[in-house]
Design an enzyme around this catalytic site. Structure first.
Site, PDB file in Angstrom:
ATOM      1  N   SER A  46     -38.229  -6.236  -5.119  1.00 49.76           N
ATOM      2  CA  SER A  46     -39.610  -6.467  -4.688  1.00 49.76           C
ATOM      3  C   SER A  46     -40.022  -5.554  -3.529  1.00 49.76           C
ATOM      4  CB  SER A  46     -39.809  -7.935  -4.278  1.00 49.76           C
ATOM      5  OG  SER A  46     -39.667  -8.782  -5.398  1.00 49.76           O
ATOM      6  N   GLY A 222     -45.207  -4.974  -5.908  1.00 45.33           N
ATOM      7  CA  GLY A 222     -46.542  -4.434  -6.121  1.00 45.33           C
ATOM      8  C   GLY A 222     -47.633  -5.446  -6.409  1.00 45.33           C
ATOM      9  N   CYS A 247     -42.893 -15.949  -7.480  1.00 48.94           N
ATOM     10  CA  CYS A 247     -43.422 -14.823  -6.701  1.00 48.94           C
ATOM     11  C   CYS A 247     -44.435 -14.009  -7.519  1.00 48.94           C
ATOM     12  CB  CYS A 247     -42.282 -13.951  -6.180  1.00 48.94           C
ATOM     13  SG  CYS A 247     -42.751 -12.913  -4.779  1.00 48.94           S
ATOM     14  N   LEU A 248     -44.098 -12.812  -7.984  1.00 47.70           N
ATOM     15  CA  LEU A 248     -45.034 -12.052  -8.812  1.00 47.70           C
ATOM     16  C   LEU A 248     -45.364 -12.836 -10.078  1.00 47.70           C
ATOM     17  CD1 LEU A 248     -46.590  -9.332  -9.206  1.00 47.70           C
ATOM     18  CD2 LEU A 248     -44.608  -8.537 -10.496  1.00 47.70           C
ATOM     19  N   GLN A 251     -48.153 -15.175  -9.343  1.00 50.67           N
ATOM     20  CA  GLN A 251     -49.446 -14.494  -9.281  1.00 50.67           C
ATOM     21  C   GLN A 251     -49.955 -14.147 -10.686  1.00 50.67           C
ATOM     22  OE1 GLN A 251     -48.476 -11.173  -6.783  1.00 50.67           O
ATOM     23  NE2 GLN A 251     -47.848 -12.483  -5.084  1.00 50.67           N
ATOM     24  N   TYR A 292     -49.147  -9.854  -1.808  1.00 55.94           N
ATOM     25  CA  TYR A 292     -50.353 -10.391  -2.438  1.00 55.94           C
ATOM     26  C   TYR A 292     -50.261 -11.910  -2.525  1.00 55.94           C
ATOM     27  CZ  TYR A 292     -51.442  -5.604  -3.697  1.00 55.94           C
ATOM     28  OH  TYR A 292     -51.729  -4.263  -3.629  1.00 55.94           O
ATOM     29  N   HIS A 332     -39.246 -17.814  -2.994  1.00 56.92           N
ATOM     30  CA  HIS A 332     -38.047 -17.588  -3.806  1.00 56.92           C
ATOM     31  C   HIS A 332     -37.116 -18.797  -3.757  1.00 56.92           C
ATOM     32  CE1 HIS A 332     -38.542 -13.236  -4.700  1.00 56.92           C
ATOM     33  NE2 HIS A 332     -39.317 -13.310  -3.640  1.00 56.92           N
ATOM     34  N   GLU A 334     -34.519 -19.285  -5.400  1.00 56.05           N
ATOM     35  CA  GLU A 334     -33.126 -18.827  -5.520  1.00 56.05           C
ATOM     36  C   GLU A 334     -32.569 -18.337  -4.189  1.00 56.05           C
ATOM     37  OE1 GLU A 334     -35.308 -15.024  -5.576  1.00 56.05           O
ATOM     38  OE2 GLU A 334     -35.668 -17.031  -6.390  1.00 56.05           O
TER      39      GLU A 334
END
Length: 366
Positions: A46, A222, A247-248, A251, A292, A332, A334
């Protein structure tokens, strides 16, 4: 060690000592507030394309070992610390940080005021920077880096190229790899899941053909809007297969449901971010790494319910779909590094799958 400089796009210059690779490097400079876990930070996909600053003053004191990597190949562009230890002491230590960074061609700089750098980023927001030797004039470097166009292909660079299987006798999970940490695989294999890891651009049709019990959308680097193919894929599988986003992945699930995301001023990066679960009225310390966030005001009419918030700034940290078996978190669970307070979410994911299977069986016999 040779002198080196870190030049920000606003012209601010920090002069220190070089370690790791001797090459120059550019990227977005960010900071991580964790006291430990530098090996996991460096190897977290990340951080792809970023120059990472550690706010804890002494880094490298317990060395680098074979067990704590979060990916085989690190993707960070540079590493910034106050003081680096060249004589680590730990029973698991196998090499020092300088040797590791050299082996992976990652430049570093130490001996600068990381507290001052962090305060600049917190005040003015994340900015672009360059690590270079002292021969290049700082003014020219600042002008050069101000014109730097940040990449948009980080997910493609960090995702697996081909599908692969991590065998298990339990639930069949398809893990869509947007730049996944190994910690996610560790949590799933602990629960004996049969995991098929697929690339970021794998189609919904191909995923459904695998007959998964559940789908896990991983972390990654990103802007989530740079991965439109993933948003389209999630829209096609939502309601058909249970989904868990991290996380991503969180989103992307929000965007697929019609919500919006925005870039944060300086993001969340560290192993100590408090998050409140609104349903349990309970607070957890979480490991985070993201630039983000989902805009809370955009959740109306999306079918998504806000379940968790960050106590530091009230940003969105958890979502649950009101009609479909799907939920996500911005942090996260994990960990690696950080507290493991929330790894129960992997159990929640598997329990959601079981409930969905029971519901489908009941509907089939109705």
């Amino acid at each position: 060690m040779a002198k080196r400089q870190l030049v920000l796009e606003d012209g601010t210059v920090f002069v220190g000592e070089g370690f790791g690779s001797e090459r120059a490097t550019k990227g977005e400079v960010v900071f991580n507030t964790g006291m430990t876990g530098y090996q996991e930070v460096i190897s977290d996909p990340s951080y792809c394309g970023q120059i990472v600053t550690m706010t804890y003053p002494l880094i490298g004191n317990y060395g680098v070992n074979r067990d704590d990597f979060e990916t085989v190949t690190p993707f960070i562009n540079g590493f910034v610390v106050k003081e680096v230890s060249d004589a680590p002491s730990n029973f698991r230590n196998e090499e020092n940080l300088d040797h590791y960074l050299k082996a992976h061609d990652i430049p570093g700089i130490f001996g600068i005021d990381t507290r001052k750098l962090t305060k600049i980023i917190r005040k003015h927001g994340t900015m672009k920077a360059i690590i270079s030797d002292l021969e290049a004039p700082a003014g020219e470097l600042a002008e050069q880096v101000s014109k730097l166009i940040l990449p948009t292909d980080q997910v493609k660079r960090t995702s697996t190229v081909k599908p692969y299987v991590v065998p298990g006798r339990g639930m069949r999970i398809v893990m869509v790899d947007f730049g996944a940490k190994h910690g996610i695989l560790r949590e799933l294999t602990k629960r004996n899941c049969n995991i098929t890891v697929v690339p970021h651009d794998y189609s919904a049709e191909s995923i459904l053909r695998l007959k998964p019990d559940g789908i896990l959308l991983t972390n990654g680097p990103g802007d989530p809007k740079d991965v439109p193919e993933a948003i389209a894929m999630i829209q096609q599988i939502l309601g058909k297969i249970p989904v868990f986003g991290i996380c991503l992945g969180h989103q992307l699930l929000a965007l697929a449901c019609g919500a919006d995301t925005e870039k944060m001023k300086f993001g969340h990066r560290g192993a100590n971010h408090p998050v409140k679960d609104l349903r349990k009225c309970k607070t957890y310390l979480t490991s985070q790494n993201h630039s983000y966030a989902v805009r809370e005001g955009s959740l109306e009419n999306t079918g998504l319910e806000l379940t968790q918030i960050a106590l530091n700034d009230n940003t969105v940290e958890g979502l649950q779909h009101k009609s479909y078996p799907a939920f996500s978190v911005q942090y996260h669970p994990e960990a690696s590094p950080g507290p493991e307070d929330t790894n129960y979410l992997f159990d929640d994911f598997l329990n959601m799958i079981k409930k969905n299977q029971v519901k489908q069986e009941e509907e089939a016999y109705a």
